[in-house]
Design a protein around this motif. Structure first.
Motif, short mmCIF file in Angstrom:
data_model
loop_
_atom_site.label_atom_id
_atom_site.label_comp_id
_atom_site.label_asym_id
_atom_site.label_seq_id
_atom_site.Cartn_x
_atom_site.Cartn_y
_atom_site.Cartn_z
N ALA A 1 20.36 30.88 -6.15
CA ALA A 1 20.21 32.00 -7.08
C ALA A 1 21.16 33.12 -6.68
CB ALA A 1 18.78 32.50 -7.06
N VAL A 2 21.92 33.60 -7.64
CA VAL A 2 22.89 34.66 -7.37
C VAL A 2 22.28 36.04 -7.63
CG1 VAL A 2 25.11 35.64 -8.04
CG2 VAL A 2 24.85 33.15 -7.83
N GLU A 3 21.53 36.16 -8.70
CA GLU A 3 20.88 37.43 -9.00
C GLU A 3 19.85 37.76 -7.92
OE1 GLU A 3 21.05 39.53 -11.79
OE2 GLU A 3 22.74 38.42 -12.69
N PRO A 4 19.73 39.02 -7.50
CA PRO A 4 18.73 39.38 -6.49
C PRO A 4 17.32 39.05 -6.97
CG PRO A 4 20.29 41.17 -6.83
CD PRO A 4 20.54 40.17 -7.92
N ALA A 5 16.49 38.62 -6.04
CA ALA A 5 15.09 38.36 -6.36
C ALA A 5 14.38 39.69 -6.61
CB ALA A 5 14.43 37.62 -5.20
N PRO A 6 13.22 39.66 -7.28
CA PRO A 6 12.47 40.90 -7.51
C PRO A 6 12.22 41.64 -6.20
CG PRO A 6 11.54 39.11 -8.79
CD PRO A 6 12.58 38.49 -7.90
N GLY A 7 12.50 42.93 -6.21
CA GLY A 7 12.32 43.73 -5.00
C GLY A 7 13.55 43.80 -4.12
N GLU A 8 14.54 42.95 -4.38
CA GLU A 8 15.78 42.98 -3.61
C GLU A 8 16.86 43.71 -4.41
OE1 GLU A 8 16.82 38.98 -2.62
OE2 GLU A 8 15.29 38.80 -1.05
N THR A 9 17.92 44.07 -3.71
CA THR A 9 19.04 44.75 -4.36
C THR A 9 20.30 43.91 -4.23
OG1 THR A 9 19.66 45.94 -2.34
CG2 THR A 9 18.05 47.00 -3.81
N TRP A 10 21.31 44.26 -5.01
CA TRP A 10 22.60 43.60 -4.88
C TRP A 10 23.19 43.93 -3.51
CZ3 TRP A 10 25.00 40.14 -8.02
CH2 TRP A 10 24.44 39.95 -9.29
N PRO A 11 23.99 43.04 -2.97
CA PRO A 11 24.56 43.29 -1.63
C PRO A 11 25.61 44.41 -1.69
CG PRO A 11 25.55 41.33 -2.59
CD PRO A 11 24.43 41.74 -3.52
N ASP A 12 25.90 44.98 -0.54
CA ASP A 12 26.98 45.95 -0.45
C ASP A 12 28.34 45.27 -0.62
OD1 ASP A 12 25.39 48.36 0.32
OD2 ASP A 12 24.88 47.08 2.03
N LEU A 13 28.42 44.03 -0.16
CA LEU A 13 29.70 43.31 -0.16
C LEU A 13 29.49 41.88 -0.64
CD1 LEU A 13 32.73 43.04 0.64
CD2 LEU A 13 31.95 42.53 2.97
N GLY B 1 25.83 47.56 -11.06
CA GLY B 1 25.97 48.97 -11.36
C GLY B 1 27.00 49.67 -10.47
N GLY B 2 28.00 48.89 -10.02
CA GLY B 2 29.04 49.45 -9.17
C GLY B 2 28.68 49.51 -7.70
N LYS B 3 27.51 49.01 -7.32
CA LYS B 3 27.06 49.07 -5.92
C LYS B 3 27.86 48.11 -5.04
CE LYS B 3 22.98 48.27 -2.98
NZ LYS B 3 23.61 47.37 -2.02
N THR B 4 28.19 46.95 -5.57
CA THR B 4 28.75 45.87 -4.75
C THR B 4 30.28 45.89 -4.76
OG1 THR B 4 26.81 44.49 -5.19
CG2 THR B 4 28.80 43.37 -4.41
N PHE B 5 30.85 45.83 -3.56
CA PHE B 5 32.31 45.72 -3.39
C PHE B 5 32.65 44.23 -3.43
CE2 PHE B 5 36.30 45.59 -1.06
CZ PHE B 5 36.95 46.76 -1.45
N VAL B 6 33.55 43.85 -4.33
CA VAL B 6 33.82 42.43 -4.60
C VAL B 6 35.15 42.00 -4.00
CG1 VAL B 6 34.10 40.68 -6.40
CG2 VAL B 6 32.50 42.57 -6.73
#
Length: 311
Positions: free
Chosen positions: A50-62, A82-87
């Motif tokens: 699963a790529v999308e964060p699970a409920p209660g988790e957030t997108w990674p920083d990187l 939402g711009g949180k993750t550096f790709v």
């Protein structure tokens, strides 16, 4: 390819306290060959993580991704997070190169742009600590071998090169002559791409030499070979093996293969390694030279952290 992403992630982790989560994805067969622009997450094979964060988790920083299969996902991450993750995308994506925060690409790919970091070879996981760890299980066997110890890394058939039986036999004879001439020993490993006929031809000619030929069974001695090698011979078909060998400081000798088509990018890589003092074409002898080991993965990690800090 996974080792490229992991190598970068581990290099960053050595510089900044981090948690690494590995995600492996593949597309359903019916959709695998679709252009990246037409792929959607629902087309992923059920075996994918699963790529999308699970409920209660957030997108990674990187987010660090490698390979064609990851491109449709990487292109969406900035928006989805939402711009949180550096790709970060390794290799040359050849598709929407402007949507990634940073592309870490081999210099021999010739890709350029404001978000491109060119490095010699590809990111990898070879470090002094990893080599020492991998060598521990083989120390009793390999340390006792006569020096110089010669590691031989054999690739195989690819889109650009082939290793037919006759050519493999000729390489084996040249390698044997070179090792015998210096009174050394042999540490040889094949890749998954090495044709069986080539394996058999080389194995038949090399056993009289002191050393070890890994047959694919038991623990993999690859890191141990790199650790204990005084010389490293690498077939010209693998950019990864050449870059990893050049991170050791041991002389790297490039073994010729049979070209199937023009291989300009490999020629550029080998020229780059020659300019760095790391590699030379194998000329049948085991000349000794020195150079500063390449640390391109660490350099890329520092650039990534710097870009993330600057926002």
């Amino acid at each position: 390819m996974e080792n490229q992403a992991l190598g970068l992630a581990e290099a960053i982790q050595r510089l900044f306290s981090s948690r690494i989560v590995v995600k492996r994805v593949r597309w359903r067969k019916a959709f695998d060959k679709l252009p990246s622009a037409l792929k959607a997450p629902w087309m992923l094979d059920p075996s994918s993580d699963a790529v999308e964060p699970a409920p209660g988790e957030t997108w990674p920083d990187l987010w660090i991704a490698t390979g064609r299969a990851t491109l449709p996902l990487s292109a969406r991450v900035r928006a989805r997070s939402g711009g949180k993750t550096f790709v970060v995308q390794t290799q040359d994506p050849r598709w929407r190169n402007d949507v990634y925060d940073l592309i870490v690409a081999p210099a021999h790919d010739g890709v350029a742009g404001p978000n491109v970091l060119s490095i010699t070879g590809s990111p990898h996981r070879v470090t002094a600590d990893r080599l020492a760890e991998g060598a521990a299980a083989f120390a009793d066997t390999l340390q006792a071998l006569p020096r110089p110890r010669v590691a031989v890394l054999i690739g195989g058939r690819s889109r650009a090169f082939d290793l037919p039986e006759a050519h493999a036999a000729g390489l084996a004879d040249r390698i044997a002559d070179a090792v015998e001439a210096v009174g050394g020993s042999l540490m040889l490993t094949f890749s998954r791409r090495t044709p069986e006929a080539a394996k058999a031809a080389m194995t038949a000619r090399l056993p009289p030499l002191p050393g070890l030929i890994w047959n694919g069974e038991g623990a993999n001695p690859y890191f141990a070979f790199l650790k204990f090698a005084d010389h490293i011979l690498v077939t010209e078909d693998s950019a990864n093996m050449a870059a990893e060998a050049a991170s050791t400081g041991a002389p790297v000798h490039i073994l010729p293969m049979i070209p199937l088509k023009p291989a300009d990018k490999f020629a550029r890589l080998h020229a780059d390694l020659r300019e760095r003092g790391a590699a030379r074409p194998f000329d049948g002898s085991l000349n000794v030279w020195s150079y500063a080991p390449l640390t391109e993965t660490d350099r890329a990690a520092r650039v990534i952290l710097d870009r993330m800090t600057r926002g």
